[in-house]
Design a protein around this motif. Sequence first.
Motif, short mmCIF file in Angstrom:
data_model
loop_
_atom_site.label_atom_id
_atom_site.label_comp_id
_atom_site.label_asym_id
_atom_site.label_seq_id
_atom_site.Cartn_x
_atom_site.Cartn_y
_atom_site.Cartn_z
N ASP A 1 -67.75 53.15 -35.87
CA ASP A 1 -66.07 53.19 -35.39
C ASP A 1 -65.23 54.59 -35.59
O ASP A 1 -64.03 54.52 -34.91
CB ASP A 1 -65.06 51.99 -36.45
N ALA A 2 -65.56 55.74 -36.39
CA ALA A 2 -65.07 57.17 -36.57
C ALA A 2 -64.97 57.31 -35.08
O ALA A 2 -64.15 58.32 -34.50
CB ALA A 2 -65.91 57.37 -37.53
N TRP A 3 -65.87 57.94 -34.24
CA TRP A 3 -66.39 58.75 -33.15
C TRP A 3 -67.38 57.87 -32.04
O TRP A 3 -67.95 57.04 -32.10
CB TRP A 3 -66.52 60.23 -33.21
N PHE A 4 -66.70 57.81 -30.58
CA PHE A 4 -68.75 57.88 -29.71
C PHE A 4 -68.30 58.58 -29.09
O PHE A 4 -67.62 60.03 -28.66
CB PHE A 4 -68.41 56.38 -29.03
N GLY A 5 -69.84 59.21 -28.92
CA GLY A 5 -70.02 60.23 -27.40
C GLY A 5 -70.86 59.17 -26.10
O GLY A 5 -71.59 58.90 -26.57
N ILE A 6 -70.55 60.54 -24.91
CA ILE A 6 -71.17 60.26 -23.90
C ILE A 6 -72.37 61.18 -23.53
O ILE A 6 -72.08 62.57 -23.37
CB ILE A 6 -70.31 59.43 -22.78
N VAL A 7 -73.31 61.08 -23.43
CA VAL A 7 -74.56 61.97 -22.86
C VAL A 7 -75.33 61.76 -21.90
O VAL A 7 -75.75 60.01 -21.25
CB VAL A 7 -75.60 62.51 -23.81
N ARG A 8 -74.99 62.10 -20.58
CA ARG A 8 -74.85 61.71 -18.63
C ARG A 8 -75.51 62.13 -18.25
O ARG A 8 -75.84 63.13 -18.79
CB ARG A 8 -73.40 61.70 -17.85
N ILE A 9 -77.10 62.44 -18.10
CA ILE A 9 -77.93 62.70 -17.55
C ILE A 9 -78.36 62.21 -16.13
O ILE A 9 -78.37 61.18 -16.01
CB ILE A 9 -79.69 62.36 -18.59
N GLU A 10 -78.54 63.08 -15.44
CA GLU A 10 -79.18 63.21 -13.92
C GLU A 10 -80.63 63.81 -13.67
O GLU A 10 -80.25 65.38 -13.16
CB GLU A 10 -77.98 63.63 -13.43
N TYR B 1 -69.89 64.26 -23.25
CA TYR B 1 -68.32 64.09 -23.93
C TYR B 1 -68.34 63.16 -25.55
O TYR B 1 -69.04 61.89 -25.51
CB TYR B 1 -67.46 63.08 -22.86
N VAL B 2 -67.35 63.35 -25.97
CA VAL B 2 -66.92 63.29 -27.68
C VAL B 2 -65.36 62.64 -27.87
O VAL B 2 -64.73 63.62 -27.85
CB VAL B 2 -67.52 64.09 -28.44
N SER B 3 -65.45 61.31 -28.65
CA SER B 3 -64.28 60.94 -28.64
C SER B 3 -63.31 61.35 -29.48
O SER B 3 -62.48 61.79 -29.53
CB SER B 3 -64.17 59.20 -28.65
N ASP B 4 -64.05 62.24 -30.56
CA ASP B 4 -63.56 63.22 -32.05
C ASP B 4 -64.38 63.91 -32.70
O ASP B 4 -65.37 63.65 -33.01
CB ASP B 4 -62.99 61.84 -33.32
N THR C 1 -71.76 68.53 -30.40
CA THR C 1 -70.56 68.56 -30.27
C THR C 1 -71.04 70.72 -30.82
O THR C 1 -70.14 71.70 -29.96
CB THR C 1 -69.24 69.01 -31.50
N ARG C 2 -71.98 70.56 -31.47
CA ARG C 2 -72.32 72.23 -30.95
C ARG C 2 -72.66 72.71 -29.26
O ARG C 2 -72.65 73.60 -29.06
CB ARG C 2 -73.79 72.39 -31.99
N GLU C 3 -73.32 71.28 -28.89
CA GLU C 3 -73.55 71.52 -27.62
C GLU C 3 -72.02 71.93 -27.04
O GLU C 3 -72.61 72.90 -26.00
CB GLU C 3 -74.31 70.49 -26.81
N ILE C 4 -71.42 71.27 -27.27
CA ILE C 4 -69.42 71.16 -26.27
C ILE C 4 -69.42 72.77 -26.56
O ILE C 4 -69.01 73.61 -26.03
CB ILE C 4 -69.26 70.81 -26.69
N LEU C 5 -69.14 72.68 -28.27
CA LEU C 5 -68.66 74.22 -28.02
C LEU C 5 -69.63 75.60 -28.21
O LEU C 5 -68.87 76.49 -28.18
CB LEU C 5 -67.62 73.95 -29.61
N GLY C 6 -70.53 75.20 -28.96
CA GLY C 6 -71.81 76.83 -28.44
C GLY C 6 -71.45 77.16 -29.69
O GLY C 6 -71.05 77.67 -30.28
N ASP C 7 -71.21 79.34 -29.06
CA ASP C 7 -71.15 80.24 -29.36
C ASP C 7 -70.17 80.51 -30.36
O ASP C 7 -69.63 80.68 -30.87
CB ASP C 7 -70.75 81.32 -28.06
N VAL D 1 -63.44 66.08 -27.19
CA VAL D 1 -63.42 67.17 -26.91
C VAL D 1 -65.26 67.19 -25.59
O VAL D 1 -65.46 65.65 -25.00
CB VAL D 1 -64.68 67.62 -27.68
N GLY D 2 -65.75 67.76 -24.85
CA GLY D 2 -66.38 67.76 -23.81
C GLY D 2 -65.84 67.02 -22.17
O GLY D 2 -64.49 67.40 -22.06
N ASP D 3 -66.65 66.79 -21.81
CA ASP D 3 -66.42 66.65 -20.13
C ASP D 3 -65.64 64.93 -19.86
O ASP D 3 -66.36 64.03 -19.82
CB ASP D 3 -68.16 66.56 -19.27
N ALA D 4 -64.27 65.09 -19.98
CA ALA D 4 -63.40 63.53 -19.83
C ALA D 4 -63.78 63.01 -17.95
O ALA D 4 -63.60 62.28 -18.04
CB ALA D 4 -62.56 63.98 -20.13
#
Length: 178
Positions: A51-60, A68-71, A85-91, A137-140
């Motif tokens: 219940d702290a965070w959730f993430g969604i990864v969409r692969i096509e 997308y990460v909720s927190d 988060t490292r993938e989203i924020l990267g460098d 963070v990420g692709d909403a």
Amino acid sequence: MYIAALLARTEDGWEASDTELDDVETLSDLAELAREASDDDTVIVYIEQEDAWFGIVRIEGEEDPRIYVSDGAAAARSSYGEILTREILGDDLDAELDELESLDLDGTEDGEPLVDDADDDDERAGAAAEAVPSAPVGDALVLADLGLSERELRGLDSDALAVIADALGAAEVLEAVR
């Protein structure tokens, strides 16, 4: 504790499955796991931590995953969330961590650290979490074309999986595997 589920769109509709993340160490590992569920179709990977965070990864297919990460800050404190988060924020995240590590804030005059290596790892994880915003963070828009708008996605909190599955029309197949 983590909850992880795969929702794969096939010619016959959505298929749902629980998934084990034990062998996932990178985003590539997660994408490979998802692609095994459905070769060229859309696969949604849902990960939630206590219940702290959730993430969604969409692969096509072979396209780059959309995430997308909720927190971001809460996710950065966990092993699977840190991958996302490292993938989203990267460098940007790496640069902030390098800057934090370059500061000599250990409280000694000669620069010798007062902590052991295990504490250093904990401090690095804490610094990573501080460098990540305590916000989505990420692709909403990751699910917008599938029926869940950016506003609806940002409004979700823990246990978002049921709402997401319902918006996708996959609630029944998800309930069958839960």
